[in-house]
Structure formats: structure tokens, C-alpha cells
Design a protein around this motif. Structure first.
Motif, PDB file in Angstrom:
ATOM      1  N   MET A   1       0.845  -1.189   0.000  1.00  0.00           N
ATOM      2  CA  MET A   1       0.000   0.000   0.000  1.00  0.00           C
ATOM      3  C   MET A   1       0.884   1.243   0.000  1.00  0.00           C
ATOM      4  SD  MET A   1      -3.310   0.689   0.127  1.00  0.00           S
ATOM      5  CE  MET A   1      -4.352   2.087   0.436  1.00  0.00           C
ATOM      6  N   ALA A   2       0.619   2.170  -0.915  1.00  0.00           N
ATOM      7  CA  ALA A   2       1.425   3.379  -1.028  1.00  0.00           C
ATOM      8  C   ALA A   2       1.101   4.356   0.104  1.00  0.00           C
ATOM      9  CB  ALA A   2       1.172   4.035  -2.378  1.00  0.00           C
ATOM     10  N   GLU A   3       2.145   4.950   0.688  1.00  0.00           N
ATOM     11  CA  GLU A   3       1.955   5.933   1.758  1.00  0.00           C
ATOM     12  C   GLU A   3       1.661   7.303   1.154  1.00  0.00           C
ATOM     13  OE1 GLU A   3       4.512   8.332   5.158  1.00  0.00           O
ATOM     14  OE2 GLU A   3       5.335   6.469   4.340  1.00  0.00           O
ATOM     15  N   GLN A   4       0.499   7.871   1.493  1.00  0.00           N
ATOM     16  CA  GLN A   4       0.114   9.172   0.952  1.00  0.00           C
ATOM     17  C   GLN A   4       0.764  10.307   1.736  1.00  0.00           C
ATOM     18  OE1 GLN A   4      -3.494  10.307  -0.600  1.00  0.00           O
ATOM     19  NE2 GLN A   4      -4.160   8.297  -1.290  1.00  0.00           N
ATOM     20  N   ILE A   5       1.185  11.327   1.009  1.00  0.00           N
ATOM     21  CA  ILE A   5       1.711  12.543   1.617  1.00  0.00           C
ATOM     22  C   ILE A   5       1.082  13.720   0.896  1.00  0.00           C
ATOM     23  CG2 ILE A   5       3.911  11.512   2.337  1.00  0.00           C
ATOM     24  CD1 ILE A   5       5.216  12.694  -0.123  1.00  0.00           C
ATOM     25  N   SER A  92      -0.527  12.421  -3.776  1.00  0.00           N
ATOM     26  CA  SER A  92       0.915  12.235  -3.885  1.00  0.00           C
ATOM     27  C   SER A  92       1.280  11.101  -2.938  1.00  0.00           C
ATOM     28  CB  SER A  92       1.680  13.504  -3.490  1.00  0.00           C
ATOM     29  OG  SER A  92       1.398  14.551  -4.401  1.00  0.00           O
ATOM     30  N   CYS A  93       2.074  10.146  -3.435  1.00  0.00           N
ATOM     31  CA  CYS A  93       2.402   8.958  -2.641  1.00  0.00           C
ATOM     32  C   CYS A  93       3.882   8.621  -2.768  1.00  0.00           C
ATOM     33  CB  CYS A  93       1.611   7.743  -3.122  1.00  0.00           C
ATOM     34  SG  CYS A  93      -0.163   7.895  -2.985  1.00  0.00           S
ATOM     35  N   LEU A  94       4.412   8.042  -1.695  1.00  0.00           N
ATOM     36  CA  LEU A  94       5.745   7.442  -1.772  1.00  0.00           C
ATOM     37  C   LEU A  94       5.567   6.114  -2.501  1.00  0.00           C
ATOM     38  CD1 LEU A  94       6.941   8.148   1.876  1.00  0.00           C
ATOM     39  CD2 LEU A  94       7.616   9.345  -0.201  1.00  0.00           C
ATOM     40  N   SER A  95       6.288   5.927  -3.585  1.00  0.00           N
ATOM     41  CA  SER A  95       6.116   4.728  -4.397  1.00  0.00           C
ATOM     42  C   SER A  95       6.423   3.468  -3.598  1.00  0.00           C
ATOM     43  CB  SER A  95       7.033   4.787  -5.625  1.00  0.00           C
ATOM     44  OG  SER A  95       7.001   3.558  -6.324  1.00  0.00           O
ATOM     45  N   PRO A  96       5.507   2.480  -3.632  1.00  0.00           N
ATOM     46  CA  PRO A  96       5.742   1.239  -2.896  1.00  0.00           C
ATOM     47  C   PRO A  96       6.774   0.332  -3.575  1.00  0.00           C
ATOM     48  CG  PRO A  96       3.688   1.100  -4.118  1.00  0.00           C
ATOM     49  CD  PRO A  96       4.208   2.497  -4.310  1.00  0.00           C
ATOM     50  N   ILE A 159       1.741  -1.152 -13.853  1.00  0.00           N
ATOM     51  CA  ILE A 159       2.967  -0.582 -13.317  1.00  0.00           C
ATOM     52  C   ILE A 159       2.703   0.032 -11.937  1.00  0.00           C
ATOM     53  CG2 ILE A 159       2.594   1.649 -14.488  1.00  0.00           C
ATOM     54  CD1 ILE A 159       6.041   0.051 -13.873  1.00  0.00           C
ATOM     55  N   SER A 160       3.603  -0.218 -10.996  1.00  0.00           N
ATOM     56  CA  SER A 160       3.586   0.416  -9.671  1.00  0.00           C
ATOM     57  C   SER A 160       2.194   0.357  -9.043  1.00  0.00           C
ATOM     58  CB  SER A 160       4.106   1.846  -9.780  1.00  0.00           C
ATOM     59  OG  SER A 160       4.271   2.430  -8.521  1.00  0.00           O
ATOM     60  N   ASN A 161       1.657   1.518  -8.613  1.00  0.00           N
ATOM     61  CA  ASN A 161       0.358   1.543  -7.941  1.00  0.00           C
ATOM     62  C   ASN A 161      -0.767   2.032  -8.851  1.00  0.00           C
ATOM     63  OD1 ASN A 161       1.580   4.073  -7.924  1.00  0.00           O
ATOM     64  ND2 ASN A 161       0.517   4.766  -6.092  1.00  0.00           N
ATOM     65  N   SER A 162      -0.584   1.912 -10.180  1.00  0.00           N
ATOM     66  CA  SER A 162      -1.595   2.445 -11.101  1.00  0.00           C
ATOM     67  C   SER A 162      -2.916   1.679 -11.038  1.00  0.00           C
ATOM     68  CB  SER A 162      -1.064   2.483 -12.535  1.00  0.00           C
ATOM     69  OG  SER A 162      -0.696   1.198 -12.970  1.00  0.00           O
ATOM     70  N   ARG A 163      -2.870   0.397 -10.706  1.00  0.00           N
ATOM     71  CA  ARG A 163      -4.122  -0.366 -10.574  1.00  0.00           C
ATOM     72  C   ARG A 163      -4.935   0.181  -9.402  1.00  0.00           C
ATOM     73  NH1 ARG A 163      -5.973  -5.232  -8.046  1.00  0.00           N
ATOM     74  NH2 ARG A 163      -7.229  -6.581  -9.400  1.00  0.00           N
TER      75      ARG A 163
END
Length: 200
Positions: A1-5, A92-96, A159-163
Motif C-alpha cells: 500500500m502506497a503511503e500518501q503525503i 501524492s504517494c511514496l512509491s511502494p 505498473i507500480s500503484n496504477s491499478r
């Protein structure tokens, strides 16, 4: 899970790279086979690495605003200028999956003729077509027999958290209900297990 900032926090972090991507969507009156309502057009793209993702790319906040960088990337990938403002920023997220990368996600609603023109330009004039971008793809938001439509689409590789960004955006924009999304995710998980030979 990506951390939101927050967007502001993201821009103060040193030593991080920034990637901006956008979901372009709009309403549609078209019907598949003349009977299944399309309802909405949601654009993604097949990337050079065979993964599905949203249009956009890396930007350098020390040389341009996030939005200016996204507009530049969009022009390279879809061949037309698409205005994007801070009001289109969603998260905006820190990429997982990639250390020291911050991903910024945007959503913009457009008219159906504008989206169709963008699809044409992506093939005819975009400098990245056939290179970094293999083609624009519409997300099927309907359900067919045996998991066809959205469930099959979600069973592909992203790719990454796009789903996760797609699922969140479909709900926040009111394009699909929570129940419909949960059904699609559940069916997609079953398909992935079936394809991999894992019975569980």
C-alpha cells in the motif's frame, strides 16, 4: 500500500524523484454491440515494458512545476496539449515499488470528442508512439459473461500503484459503485489464480 503525503510535503523532500500521471476520462453515449452502454471513456496506455499505466512520466520540480512537467509528458505521449492545473491533483504517494520516488496522480474530465481527438493524435503525431507508449487503451467499465470486461482488464499487469489509482479514481469520480468494484476485483483475483494454475 502506497503511503500518501501532501503535495507540499512531497516538494520539500530532497533526494526524491517525481513522477506525474493522469487519468483522462469522460462520459460516452456509445453502446457495445448496440446494446451494452459504454457510459464512460477512461484512458490508460500499454507501456513499452508490457505493463498498463496512466499517461505521464518523470518531472523535475527544480526546473518546472509538477503540472508543467505533466503537460510536457502528455504532449509527448498523446500528441496534443492537455491543460492540467493544481485543481486536477488528487494524490501524492511514496512509491511502494521504487525507493525515493514520489508519484503524483491527477484526474481530468474531458468531452467525448476531445478524448477521441486525443486517441487519434496519440497514434498520428505523438513522438512516443511505438516507443515508450505502445498504444492508448480504454478501460472497459462493463461486465460480460465469464468475467469479460472490467474483471479481465484488472487481471492484467499494471505498473507500480496504477491499478490501485484506477480503482480509487473510478469510485471517487462516481463511475462505478463500491459493490461493482469489489465484484470486479474479486473476479480478477480468481482469474489470476486460474491462469497461474493455483487452485486457491
Amino acid at each position: 500500500m502506497a503511503e500518501q503525503i501532501t503535495r507540499e510535503d512531497a516538494l520539500t523532500r530532497e533526494g526524491h524523484r517525481h513522477a506525474c500521471h493522469i487519468m483522462l476520462y469522460g462520459d460516452s453515449s456509445a453502446k457495445l454491440f448496440g446494446k451494452i452502454p459504454i457510459k464512460h471513456i477512461v484512458l490508460m496506455q500499454m507501456r513499452f515494458d508490457g505493463l498498463l499505466g496512466f499517461p505521464g512520466g518523470l518531472v523535475n520540480p527544480s526546473e518546472e512545476t509538477l503540472e508543467a512537467g505533466l503537460i510536457r509528458e502528455l504532449h509527448e505521449e498523446v500528441g496534443v496539449a492537455v491543460p492540467v492545473g493544481v485543481d486536477n491533483h488528487v494524490s501524492s504517494c511514496l512509491s511502494p515499488s521504487c525507493p525515493r520516488l514520489i508519484t503524483h496522480f491527477y484526474i481530468k474530465k474531458m468531452a467525448e470528442p476531445e478524448l477521441k481527438e486525443l486517441e487519434r493524435a496519440a497514434v498520428a503525431t505523438a513522438t512516443d508512439h511505438g516507443l515508450e507508449v505502445l498504444g492508448m487503451v480504454r478501460v472497459p467499465l462493463y461486465f460480460l459473461k465469464n468475467g469479460g470486461g472490467l474483471p479481465y482488464f484488472l487481471s492484467h499487469s499494471f505498473i507500480s500503484n496504477s491499478r490501485a489509482q484506477l480503482l480509487s479514481a473510478l469510485q471517487s469520480c462516481g463511475l462505478l459503485s463500491q459493490g461493482e468494484l469489489e465484484k470486479a476485483v474479486r473476479q480478477a483475483q480468481q482469474m489470476r489464480r486460474t491462469h497461474s494454475g493455483d487452485p486457491h
